[in-house]
Every structure is written in structure tokens, then in C-alpha cells.
Design a protein around this motif. Structure first.
Motif, PDB file in Angstrom:
ATOM      1  N   VAL A  11      72.182  13.136  44.443  1.00  0.00           N
ATOM      2  CA  VAL A  11      73.177  13.127  45.602  1.00  0.00           C
ATOM      3  C   VAL A  11      74.239  14.100  45.213  1.00  0.00           C
ATOM      4  O   VAL A  11      74.768  14.648  46.054  1.00  0.00           O
ATOM      5  CB  VAL A  11      74.006  11.703  45.489  1.00  0.00           C
ATOM      6  CG1 VAL A  11      75.163  11.542  46.273  1.00  0.00           C
ATOM      7  CG2 VAL A  11      72.864  10.485  45.708  1.00  0.00           C
ATOM      8  N   ALA A  12      74.683  14.280  43.757  1.00  0.00           N
ATOM      9  CA  ALA A  12      75.742  15.599  43.331  1.00  0.00           C
ATOM     10  C   ALA A  12      75.099  16.844  43.946  1.00  0.00           C
ATOM     11  O   ALA A  12      75.989  17.530  44.449  1.00  0.00           O
ATOM     12  CB  ALA A  12      75.845  15.463  42.074  1.00  0.00           C
ATOM     13  N   GLU A  13      73.833  16.912  43.841  1.00  0.00           N
ATOM     14  CA  GLU A  13      73.435  18.227  44.109  1.00  0.00           C
ATOM     15  C   GLU A  13      73.333  18.574  45.902  1.00  0.00           C
ATOM     16  O   GLU A  13      73.582  19.787  46.268  1.00  0.00           O
ATOM     17  CB  GLU A  13      72.013  18.818  43.817  1.00  0.00           C
ATOM     18  CG  GLU A  13      71.986  18.734  42.215  1.00  0.00           C
ATOM     19  CD  GLU A  13      70.431  18.821  41.810  1.00  0.00           C
ATOM     20  OE1 GLU A  13      69.638  18.605  42.511  1.00  0.00           O
ATOM     21  OE2 GLU A  13      70.275  19.252  40.443  1.00  0.00           O
ATOM     22  N   ARG A  14      72.887  17.548  46.615  1.00  0.00           N
ATOM     23  CA  ARG A  14      73.211  17.581  48.036  1.00  0.00           C
ATOM     24  C   ARG A  14      74.342  17.679  48.655  1.00  0.00           C
ATOM     25  O   ARG A  14      74.373  18.077  49.787  1.00  0.00           O
ATOM     26  CB  ARG A  14      71.829  16.686  48.362  1.00  0.00           C
ATOM     27  CG  ARG A  14      70.477  17.080  48.269  1.00  0.00           C
ATOM     28  CD  ARG A  14      69.504  15.917  48.223  1.00  0.00           C
ATOM     29  NE  ARG A  14      68.052  16.437  47.918  1.00  0.00           N
ATOM     30  CZ  ARG A  14      67.788  16.823  46.867  1.00  0.00           C
ATOM     31  NH1 ARG A  14      68.721  16.666  45.528  1.00  0.00           N
ATOM     32  NH2 ARG A  14      66.508  17.129  46.352  1.00  0.00           N
ATOM     33  N   LEU A  15      75.299  16.680  48.121  1.00  0.00           N
ATOM     34  CA  LEU A  15      76.542  16.527  48.942  1.00  0.00           C
ATOM     35  C   LEU A  15      77.582  17.289  48.125  1.00  0.00           C
ATOM     36  O   LEU A  15      78.879  17.239  48.583  1.00  0.00           O
ATOM     37  CB  LEU A  15      76.658  15.157  48.763  1.00  0.00           C
ATOM     38  CG  LEU A  15      75.921  14.118  49.502  1.00  0.00           C
ATOM     39  CD1 LEU A  15      76.309  12.762  49.842  1.00  0.00           C
ATOM     40  CD2 LEU A  15      75.784  14.750  51.047  1.00  0.00           C
ATOM     41  N   ASP A  27      76.711   7.430  31.751  1.00  0.00           N
ATOM     42  CA  ASP A  27      76.152   6.351  31.136  1.00  0.00           C
ATOM     43  C   ASP A  27      76.265   5.307  32.121  1.00  0.00           C
ATOM     44  O   ASP A  27      75.569   4.421  32.323  1.00  0.00           O
ATOM     45  CB  ASP A  27      76.369   6.210  29.790  1.00  0.00           C
ATOM     46  CG  ASP A  27      75.943   7.494  29.022  1.00  0.00           C
ATOM     47  OD1 ASP A  27      74.928   8.131  29.356  1.00  0.00           O
ATOM     48  OD2 ASP A  27      76.576   7.620  27.781  1.00  0.00           O
ATOM     49  N   LEU A  28      77.503   5.135  32.589  1.00  0.00           N
ATOM     50  CA  LEU A  28      77.856   3.794  33.162  1.00  0.00           C
ATOM     51  C   LEU A  28      77.543   4.024  34.841  1.00  0.00           C
ATOM     52  O   LEU A  28      77.020   2.915  35.085  1.00  0.00           O
ATOM     53  CB  LEU A  28      79.203   3.543  33.142  1.00  0.00           C
ATOM     54  CG  LEU A  28      80.000   3.069  31.593  1.00  0.00           C
ATOM     55  CD1 LEU A  28      81.375   3.196  31.697  1.00  0.00           C
ATOM     56  CD2 LEU A  28      79.448   2.022  31.330  1.00  0.00           C
ATOM     57  N   LEU A  29      77.406   4.927  35.276  1.00  0.00           N
ATOM     58  CA  LEU A  29      77.214   5.119  36.665  1.00  0.00           C
ATOM     59  C   LEU A  29      76.080   6.091  37.140  1.00  0.00           C
ATOM     60  O   LEU A  29      75.974   7.141  36.323  1.00  0.00           O
ATOM     61  CB  LEU A  29      78.567   5.485  37.448  1.00  0.00           C
ATOM     62  CG  LEU A  29      79.664   4.660  37.310  1.00  0.00           C
ATOM     63  CD1 LEU A  29      81.075   5.408  37.877  1.00  0.00           C
ATOM     64  CD2 LEU A  29      79.464   3.327  37.733  1.00  0.00           C
ATOM     65  N   GLY A  30      75.370   5.772  38.264  1.00  0.00           N
ATOM     66  CA  GLY A  30      74.714   6.689  39.010  1.00  0.00           C
ATOM     67  C   GLY A  30      75.151   6.722  40.313  1.00  0.00           C
ATOM     68  O   GLY A  30      76.407   6.129  40.941  1.00  0.00           O
ATOM     69  N   LEU A  31      74.603   7.656  41.295  1.00  0.00           N
ATOM     70  CA  LEU A  31      74.810   7.870  42.561  1.00  0.00           C
ATOM     71  C   LEU A  31      73.708   7.656  43.402  1.00  0.00           C
ATOM     72  O   LEU A  31      72.521   7.990  43.102  1.00  0.00           O
ATOM     73  CB  LEU A  31      75.373   9.181  42.906  1.00  0.00           C
ATOM     74  CG  LEU A  31      76.594   9.508  42.103  1.00  0.00           C
ATOM     75  CD1 LEU A  31      76.936  10.978  42.382  1.00  0.00           C
ATOM     76  CD2 LEU A  31      77.939   8.741  42.701  1.00  0.00           C
ATOM     77  N   HIS A  41      78.564   7.554  49.965  1.00  0.00           N
ATOM     78  CA  HIS A  41      77.946   7.495  48.770  1.00  0.00           C
ATOM     79  C   HIS A  41      78.307   6.152  48.136  1.00  0.00           C
ATOM     80  O   HIS A  41      79.160   5.231  48.615  1.00  0.00           O
ATOM     81  CB  HIS A  41      78.576   8.673  47.814  1.00  0.00           C
ATOM     82  CG  HIS A  41      80.044   8.311  47.485  1.00  0.00           C
ATOM     83  ND1 HIS A  41      80.919   8.412  48.174  1.00  0.00           N
ATOM     84  CD2 HIS A  41      80.552   7.852  46.348  1.00  0.00           C
ATOM     85  CE1 HIS A  41      82.253   8.217  47.682  1.00  0.00           C
ATOM     86  NE2 HIS A  41      81.969   7.415  46.719  1.00  0.00           N
ATOM     87  N   LEU A  42      77.413   5.786  47.077  1.00  0.00           N
ATOM     88  CA  LEU A  42      77.513   4.574  46.443  1.00  0.00           C
ATOM     89  C   LEU A  42      77.496   4.821  45.030  1.00  0.00           C
ATOM     90  O   LEU A  42      76.690   5.467  44.428  1.00  0.00           O
ATOM     91  CB  LEU A  42      76.612   3.579  46.895  1.00  0.00           C
ATOM     92  CG  LEU A  42      76.225   2.210  45.956  1.00  0.00           C
ATOM     93  CD1 LEU A  42      77.416   1.446  46.432  1.00  0.00           C
ATOM     94  CD2 LEU A  42      74.960   1.613  46.294  1.00  0.00           C
ATOM     95  N   VAL A 223      81.882  15.343  53.528  1.00  0.00           N
ATOM     96  CA  VAL A 223      80.765  14.480  52.896  1.00  0.00           C
ATOM     97  C   VAL A 223      80.068  13.231  53.542  1.00  0.00           C
ATOM     98  O   VAL A 223      79.202  13.119  53.579  1.00  0.00           O
ATOM     99  CB  VAL A 223      81.144  14.307  51.560  1.00  0.00           C
ATOM    100  CG1 VAL A 223      82.551  12.890  51.712  1.00  0.00           C
ATOM    101  CG2 VAL A 223      80.343  13.827  50.634  1.00  0.00           C
ATOM    102  N   LEU A 224      80.999  12.592  54.242  1.00  0.00           N
ATOM    103  CA  LEU A 224      80.627  11.509  55.116  1.00  0.00           C
ATOM    104  C   LEU A 224      79.414  11.919  56.100  1.00  0.00           C
ATOM    105  O   LEU A 224      78.488  11.006  56.153  1.00  0.00           O
ATOM    106  CB  LEU A 224      81.857  10.922  55.974  1.00  0.00           C
ATOM    107  CG  LEU A 224      81.402   9.453  56.492  1.00  0.00           C
ATOM    108  CD1 LEU A 224      80.874   8.347  55.715  1.00  0.00           C
ATOM    109  CD2 LEU A 224      82.566   8.819  57.195  1.00  0.00           C
ATOM    110  N   GLU A 225      79.648  12.901  56.708  1.00  0.00           N
ATOM    111  CA  GLU A 225      78.531  13.429  57.858  1.00  0.00           C
ATOM    112  C   GLU A 225      77.498  13.824  57.108  1.00  0.00           C
ATOM    113  O   GLU A 225      76.380  13.428  57.475  1.00  0.00           O
ATOM    114  CB  GLU A 225      79.216  14.266  58.643  1.00  0.00           C
ATOM    115  CG  GLU A 225      80.467  14.030  59.625  1.00  0.00           C
ATOM    116  CD  GLU A 225      81.787  13.785  58.896  1.00  0.00           C
ATOM    117  OE1 GLU A 225      81.943  14.330  57.601  1.00  0.00           O
ATOM    118  OE2 GLU A 225      82.656  12.978  59.318  1.00  0.00           O
TER     119      GLU A 225
END
Length: 823
Positions: A11-15, A27-31, A41-42, A223-225
Motif C-alpha cells: 500500500v505504501a508504495e502504490r499510494l 511490528d504492530l501495524l500493517g496496511l 486505507h486500513l 489518496v482516497l481516490e
């Protein structure tokens, strides 16, 4: 070393999304990406147990640790008065774990499931969520109305809008001085950082924040679109499969015996809530703790032989019960156990190591949701290599849709060799009526009520500390004997022991602590062997309460059991508190209840309890309560369950409230105790400087390791002994009553404990002491000397001593030796 790819990379790379902050954040979070018109995003937590299967110990540990930090922040006293509120659906389990860490705090979570007949105590909207409306449906409307701190728990604290809106709504209804916001991660932007302090100033309360990690999510413009376009692009194939799988189908006739889903009967305790939707009390947590080992054992027995990897799958808001079950299962099986839950939230699944949601199962909602039929999801279950999945749902979700060809169980069976189904009864509070309310207050606990720790005892009483109830001893005695008042309608002035007497108490404690410890061990072992392997201790306030605490400590020390313990009121001539029995019957199996007292005298309370239980069961249609009392000492031979039948000094009899948690004796008066109230009592906070309640418990419990073998041997011997009550104490009291021309057995108080009570609370006439009685009577002789009461030695007395109350007491009466009987 294996290179671990961050599950937010895709997600980070594409958005162009950046997650910046503490080292632990990645370590705690992914996307992931989701179908949502407000936020594309979530943030996917790796330790929440929602979307990513995780070790249940890891999930529970993160929440519990946050709760411990809250407890440290608040201090023990404020933590004891705190209430914890969690957010549906994602944080219902997290909030419950935080409540556990705070330390026996009552817990409530918001819900998206309306429950007919349950009034709403509040509600709010979560603007960025897929399902926005939250309801607050506490069974006890007073749960949110207290003045103690309110702890609000969510998985993430981003803008803070949801939490602050909740506080604003509740503060308008139930204002308080302090709030604590808890989240796994604090992801506020720089613009949002100052809002919390501004908000606290606005409402005039302190608002603290406790989180496990801190960072920010940097979102580029548009980013939303971009996210919505990515979802549309990658969901084309998925959408066609979902449409095919979720078309309307007739449920298969396979509910009881679906070949892919074997039902496991958990043996869930009757009346125990399935979670915090309507509130979850400290007593209910203790009850769940006691039941978990047996439930986990039933699941373990049902697992396929050789299973190496097992998933316990919860259901939407039902997160805590499956988590605790999974954590218990993790301790008893060799398989690797993981935990996650199903969800309402639609998220794009992509099989890429840099993406947090690798697979998803789609199935129709199976709990008849209020918003109509729709899709539900289970993420990262398919393709995860689970040898067995234990699906845990509540009974409201145990519908034909669960078993349908496109339902959850069939979907799971396609991806694992074994599917087990465990159903937890959905808890629905009884509807209130004009004639009888449906609930009673939760037990009072220290430090708000009593000097005992909150987990040691819950008092099924109402607090009358602000009411003046004390009367001079002479006035009380005259009113009681004349029939003008019942002894339970007022309180004696608390006797404050002299330094000499306090020294005597300490000496007595030092010489008898080991003896008491052995009796505690023996009677507790008898209870576990004969009455119930998981008893609910119910002490008769207040003399029985220190004994109940000690029995609970013994069970914990010797067997690792965390037994529920409550204190209730019983009044001679008026019976036991029926509302307390109703509360116990609603929260526990009556067959597990064991009534506890310190000692027996002539057995009057034993008879009182037997008659009261008989009347209660006949009136209520509730059966199962065993009226036999478990006591440390049974010199009157009135019960079968005891530690000893010797009449010896139990030092807790030497004092009043200062050895009983600073609680008065109980009060029953019609103008104070209504039809639906518990009996009352006072908490003497002002006597804290003289309190030895915990000192007494600690002194006795310190001897548990030393006397363990002797206590168990004593219990074994008692189990092989005929312990049928002979009631010889009652016969002796009747004989003494006639011999001394008293003609009222209620004025004859046999045994060391009862004699001490006479000297502390009543106007005694004389004391009968067994000839040759030793140091067990030192305190009795001292009290008698201080009050000018004669002590008469008697041969062949079945008790060590007996206290006599003059049958014709009038103000200024004299004792048999002519001395004035005064306080």
C-alpha cells in the motif's frame, strides 16, 4: 536471518502512504485497502486478534499491559473505582483485556446489535467506520453514572473524534473528574495533538492518554481516490466470485450433524454474560476464570489427533470469550494455537508478502442483523495451514445461515480438515417490570467499600456510611429486650480497644495463627472434596468474611484456584438477604454456593439459614442452595463442614470492624432497606489508623506452607469420620438458660467468639468459664474486668466459655456481684 517484509509495503508504495514513528510501529501495524467512501486505507493490527491470526497470549498480553499502565497512572484507589468502556467491534476484546489489567474493573463495550427490552444509555457515531452507529446497553443503568474514572479503549487513536464525541456525550449525562483514553497506537497528526488538552479544558476534567506506540500516517493528496481506484481494479475477479458465493440459497438440513463441523459443548456457566455488551463485572470475570480450564479441556479433547496448528475464530463483537478460551487452550495442547475473529469490515485481499490481508472468506451474515442481510468476512484464514478451526459464536448467531452451503462453516471446511463449533449462550438481561426490577447493584468492593483488596471479597450490601445508626449499648439492649426494636435496626458504638487489649490481640494472633491456618486448610479441602470443585464462597457478614478471604487464599495457594467470594447479610429472626440470593442465583449456579462463617455457637444461625433457604426456594422456584455452613470451628456440633470442633480463640473475634475490613455489622431497617435493596452496612473509613484486617489475613496466610501437609491430613481424616451434627451445644445452652433462670436461649452466647461479641456489643450479666481454661480466655478476662462483669468458673462446661446477657436488663442494672453493669 530471514528477511521479514513489512505488511504495509504494498500500500505504501502504490499510494505514497508513510507510517512514521516508534520503532515498534511497523511490528504492530500493517496496511490494507478497503471499500469505504471515507477512508481508503486500513491500519491492520498484528496484535489485536481481529484480521491477523495471532498467539492469544500475545493478544491478551498487549491489552493487559495497557491496563496495568492505567492502574499505575490512576493509583490503586482510583483504579478500584474505574469503569472501562471499549469500542465495537474491533476493540471489544482489547477493552476487556485492559479492564482485567486495571484490576477487576467493570467493563462495558458499545454494540451495533440492538437488544429488545434493553434501554439505551447512550450512543454515538464513528464517522470513518464501515458500520457507524454505536449503542451503549448496560444492564445496570448506574454503571456509567459513578464518579470514578472512565477508561475508554480503542485500537487506534487517530483524529480522536470518536473518543472525544463519546466523552462529550457521556460527560453531559454523567459528569466526572477524570477520563483515560487507551489505544494500541497513537497516530494523531501534528494538527490533532493539541485537541486533547483543549477538550479537557472545555469540559473541566482531566483527560489522559495511554498507548503502546506513537507515530503518524502521512497521506498524500488524492489518496482516497487513488485507493478507491486500486480497490476497483483488484477486486474485479474477487467481486464475481463473491456474487456467486453469496447468492440466496436454501439452508441445508444439516445443523446438528454437519459433516464438516462437530459441535463442542463448552459447559458455559449459566447466567454468565458472553461479553461486555451489557456489562461484565469483576465477579463475572472471577467466575469465567474458574470455568475456563474445564471448557478448554473439552475443546482440546475434540481436536483431531495430531493437530499441529489450530485457530480459534471468534465472531465480530464476541472477541473476549474466544480469546480467553484460546489462551487457555494454548496452555494445555502441544499444537500452535492462533486467534482471530470474523468481521463486518470489507477489505481487499491480495496474496503479497507486503500486504496485510492475504486471503479472505466471504459468507452471509448469520446473526439476523438489524441492518438486514449482508456479507461478513474472515481474513488470513484460508491458506494459513490450520489443521483445525474452532469457530466460537454466540447463540444469536447460531442460525441456519451459519450452516448454509455458502455459510461460514462450509467456507471454513474448504480450507481446513476439521471444523469445530462452540456456541456461547447470548446474554440478554431480563426485562425490568414495575413490580420487580430486573437487576440489583453490583457488589461493593474495596477500597471504595472496605479495606480489603477488590478481588478478595464483593459485598452484596448497600453502603449506609452516611447514616447515623449508632446508639449507646444500654439503650440498644433495653430496646431489644423490651421488643421496641430489633438488634439489626441500629449499630452499637464501635468499641475501640485499649492499648493493653490491642497488645493482647497481637499476642493471641502470634500464638494462634498457625492453628487457624491449619483449620482454614482443613475446611477448604473439605469444601473442595465434598461440596464443589469450583465453589462460590459466600461469607456471612461480617464474622464470616475474614474466614471466606482466608479460604479463598488457601484455594489459590494450594490449588491455583481463583474462587469467587461474596459477603451477604443474615439477621436472626429476619433471615438471609433474599435480594442477595437472587443476585447469586442470577450470576452463579446455586449448587456451587458454599456459605461460610467463623464458628458456630449454639447453631442459631445454622437453623436460621436453613429455614430462610427453604422459604426462598419455595417462593422463587429456585433450587440448589445448600444451607449448611462451612466454619473454622464447630464447638456446638451444628454442621458437617468444619476445620475443628475445638472451642479456641480466633483472634478476629477479639475486635469489631478493625479486623473485618472496617465494615460494621449489617443493618436491616424498613426506612433504609427497600424491597429491592440489599441489607446495609457502614464503612468506618475514619478507623483506618487502627485497622488490622489485612494484617490478620497475612499473618494467618503466612503459615499456609508450614501447615499444608497437616491440614490435608486433617481433612482426609475428617472425610473418613462420621460428622453428623449432634447439636450438643444447643442442648447445653438450653440447660444453662434454665439453670440460670434466663429462660431465653437467645441471651445465652456460647463459645469464645460469641462471648467476646457479648462483651463488645451487648450488656453482659456474667461470663461462665470452663475450669482450667488457659490463655484462650485472656482477652475475655480483660474485657470482663474493664466492664465490671464477673467471670464464674464452671466444671464440665462443653464450651471454653459462655456469655450471659441479663434477661431483665434495665438502665443501671447490676451484675450478680452487685457491680454496676456499664460500658
Amino acid at each position: 536471518m530471514k528477511n521479514v517484509v513489512w505488511t504495509g509495503t504494498w500500500v505504501a508504495e502504490r499510494l505514497g502512504v508513510e507510517l512514521v514513528g516508534d520503532e515498534r510501529l511497523s511490528d504492530l501495524l500493517g496496511l490494507a485497502l478497503r471499500r469505504n467512501p471515507r477512508r481508503a486505507h486500513l491500519l491492520v493490527s498484528n496484535v489485536l486478534g481481529k484480521h491477523v491470526p495471532q498467539s492469544p497470549s500475545v493478544v491478551y498480553g498487549h491489552g493487559f499491559a495497557l491496563g496495568r499502565r492505567v492502574r499505575e497512572l490512576l493509583g490503586a484507589e482510583d483504579a478500584g473505582a474505574a469503569v472501562v468502556l471499549g469500542y465495537a467491534e474491533t476493540a471489544t476484546g482489547l477493552g476487556h483485556c485492559v479492564a482485567d489489567g486495571v484490576g477487576l474493573a467493570p467493563y462495558l463495550h458499545s454494540t451495533r446489535r440492538p437488544v429488545p427490552g434493553v434501554d439505551t444509555a447512550g450512543g454515538f457515531e464513528e464517522s470513518h467506520s464501515h458500520a457507524t452507529s454505536h449503542l451503549l446497553l448496560p444492564e445496570n443503568p448506574a454503571l456509567l453514572a459513578g464518579a470514578g474514572p472512565l477508561v475508554l479503549v480503542d485500537d487506534e487513536f487517530s483524529t480522536g473524534n470518536t473518543v472525544l464525541n463519546t466523552i462529550r456525550d457521556l460527560h453531559a449525562r454523567y459528569p466526572r473528574d477524570r477520563y483515560v483514553v487507551v489505544a494500541l497506537v497513537d497516530l494523531r497528526s501534528a494538527a490533532d495533538l493539541g485537541r486533547l488538552a483543549e477538550f479537557a479544558t472545555e469540559i473541566g476534567a482531566r483527560v489522559d492518554l495511554v498507548t503502546a506506540a506513537r507515530g503518524t500516517v502521512n497521506l498524500p493528496e488524492g489518496v482516497l481516490e487513488k485507493g478507491q481506484a486500486l480497490v476497483a481494479e483488484h477486486e474485479t475477479t474477487e467481486a464475481s466470485r463473491t456474487t456467486e458465493n453469496t447468492k440466496t440459497t436454501e439452508p441445508a438440513d444439516n445443523r446438528p450433524g454437519h459433516p464438516g463441523a462437530a459441535r463442542v459443548e463448552l459447559g458455559w456457566p449459566r447466567g454468565l454474560p458472553d461479553g461486555g455488551r451489557h456489562g461484565f463485572t469483576p465477579g463475572q470475570r472471577i467466575r469465567l476464570d474458574a470455568a475456563l480450564p474445564a471448557m478448554a479441556a473439552r475443546v482440546a479433547e475434540a481436536l483431531p489427533e495430531g493437530a499441529r496448528r489450530v485457530l480459534v475464530l471468534g465472531f465480530e463483537e464476541l472477541m473476549y470469550a474466544p480469546l480467553r478460551l484460546a489462551r487457555e487452550l494454548e496452555q494445555v495442547v502441544s499444537a500452535e494455537v492462533r486467534y482471530s475473529t470474523t468481521t463486518r469490515s470489507p477489505v481487499l485481499a491480495l496474496d503479497d508478502p507486503g500486504y496485510a490481508i492475504r486471503t479472505r472468506l466471504v459468507f452471509p451474515a448469520h446473526d439476523d442483523p438489524d441492518d438486514g442481510p449482508g456479507e461478513r468476512y474472515a481474513y488470513n484464514v484460508a491458506g494459513a495451514g490450520f489443521d483445525a478451526v474452532v469457530a466460537v459464536v454466540d447463540s444469536a448467531a447460531d442460525t441456519p445461515a451459519l450452516y448454509a452451503p455458502d455459510g461460514l462453516l462450509v467456507q471454513l471446511a474448504e480450507h481446513t480438515p476439521s471444523v469445530l463449533l462452540a456456541v456461547v449462550p447470548s446474554y440478554v438481561p431480563a426485562r425490568p417490570s414495575a413490580e420487580r426490577p430486573s437487576m440489583f447493584p453490583e457488589p461493593l468492593r474495596g477500597p471504595a467499600f472496605s479495606s480489603y483488596a477488590p478481588d478478595e471479597v464483593g459485598w452484596l450490601l448497600q453502603d449506609l456510611s452516611d447514616v447515623t445508626l449508632e446508639a449507646p449499648t444500654e439503650e440498644r439492649e433495653e430496646a431489644i429486650q423490651s421488643g421496641g426494636a430489633h438488634y439489626a435496626e441500629s449499630l452499637p458504638v464501635e468499641y475501640q480497644p485499649s492499648p493493653q487489649y490491642q497488645e493482647l490481640f497481637q499476642t493471641a494472633l502470634g500464638t494462634s495463627a498457625a492453628r487457624i491456618a491449619q483449620a482454614v486448610g482443613a475446611v477448604t479441602e473439605l469444601v473442595l472434596a465434598e461440596r464443589s470443585p469450583h465453589p462460590v464462597l459466600v461469607s456471612l457478614a461480617r464474622a464470616g468474611t475474614p474466614v471466606g478471604v482466608l479460604m479463598r487464599r488457601w484455594a489459590q495457594h494450594r490449588h491455583g484456584l481463583d474462587l469467587p467470594h461474596y459477603a451477604v447479610s443474615i439477621v436472626r429472626g429476619r433471615g438471609i438477604d433474599a435480594n442477595a440470593l437472587r443476585w447469586l442465583a442470577a450470576h452463579h449456579d446455586p449448587a456451587d454456593v458454599v456459605f461460610v462463617d467463623g464458628w458456630t455457637g449454639k447453631g442459631a444461625i445454622t437453623r436460621e439459614l436453613t429455614e430462610a433457604i427453604r422459604e426462598f426456594e419455595a417462593a422463587e422456584g429456585v433450587t440448589g442452595f445448600d444451607p449448611e455452613i462451612a466454619v473454622l470451628a464447630d464447638p456446638g456440633s451444628c454442621v458437617r463442614t468444619y476445620g475443628t470442633r475445638e472451642d479456641f480463640l480466633i483472634p478476629s473475634a477479639c475486635l469489631n470492624s478493625t479486623v473485618s475490613g472496617l465494615i460494621s455489622r449489617t443493618v436491616l431497617r424498613s426506612d433504609l432497606v427497600g424491597e429491592y435493596d440489599f441489607h446495609g452496612a457502614k464503612f468506618y473509613r475514619e478507623l483506618a489508623g487502627s485497622d488490622v484486617s489485612v494484617d490478620f489475613l497475612d499473618a494467618v496466610a503466612a503459615h499456609f506452607p508450614d501447615v499444608a501437609d497437616a491440614a490435608c491430613a486433617q481433612a482426609k481424616e475428617l472425610l473418613a469420620t462420621d460428622r453428623t451434627p449432634t447439636w450438643e451445644g444447643w442442648a447445653a445452652v438450653e440447660r444453662i438458660s434454665e439453670e440460670y433462670e434466663i429462660h431465653d436461649v437467645n441471651l445465652v452466647k456460647p463459645g469464645v467468639g460469641e462471648t467476646t461479641r457479648v462483651l463488645l456489643r451487648r450488656v453482659p450479666w456474667k461470663i461462665l468459664a470452663r475450669a482450667g481454661a488457659g490463655t484462650d480466655l485472656d482477652h475475655v478476662r480483660l474485657l470482663a474486668q474493664q466492664r465490671g462483669v464477673p467471670v464464674e468458673e464452671v466444671d464440665e462446661l462443653p464450651y471454653t466459655c459462655v456469655g450471659l446477657i441479663h434477661p431483665k436488663y434495665t438502665r443501671g442494672a447490676t451484675g450478680a456481684d452487685g457491680k454496676a453493669v456499664t460500658v
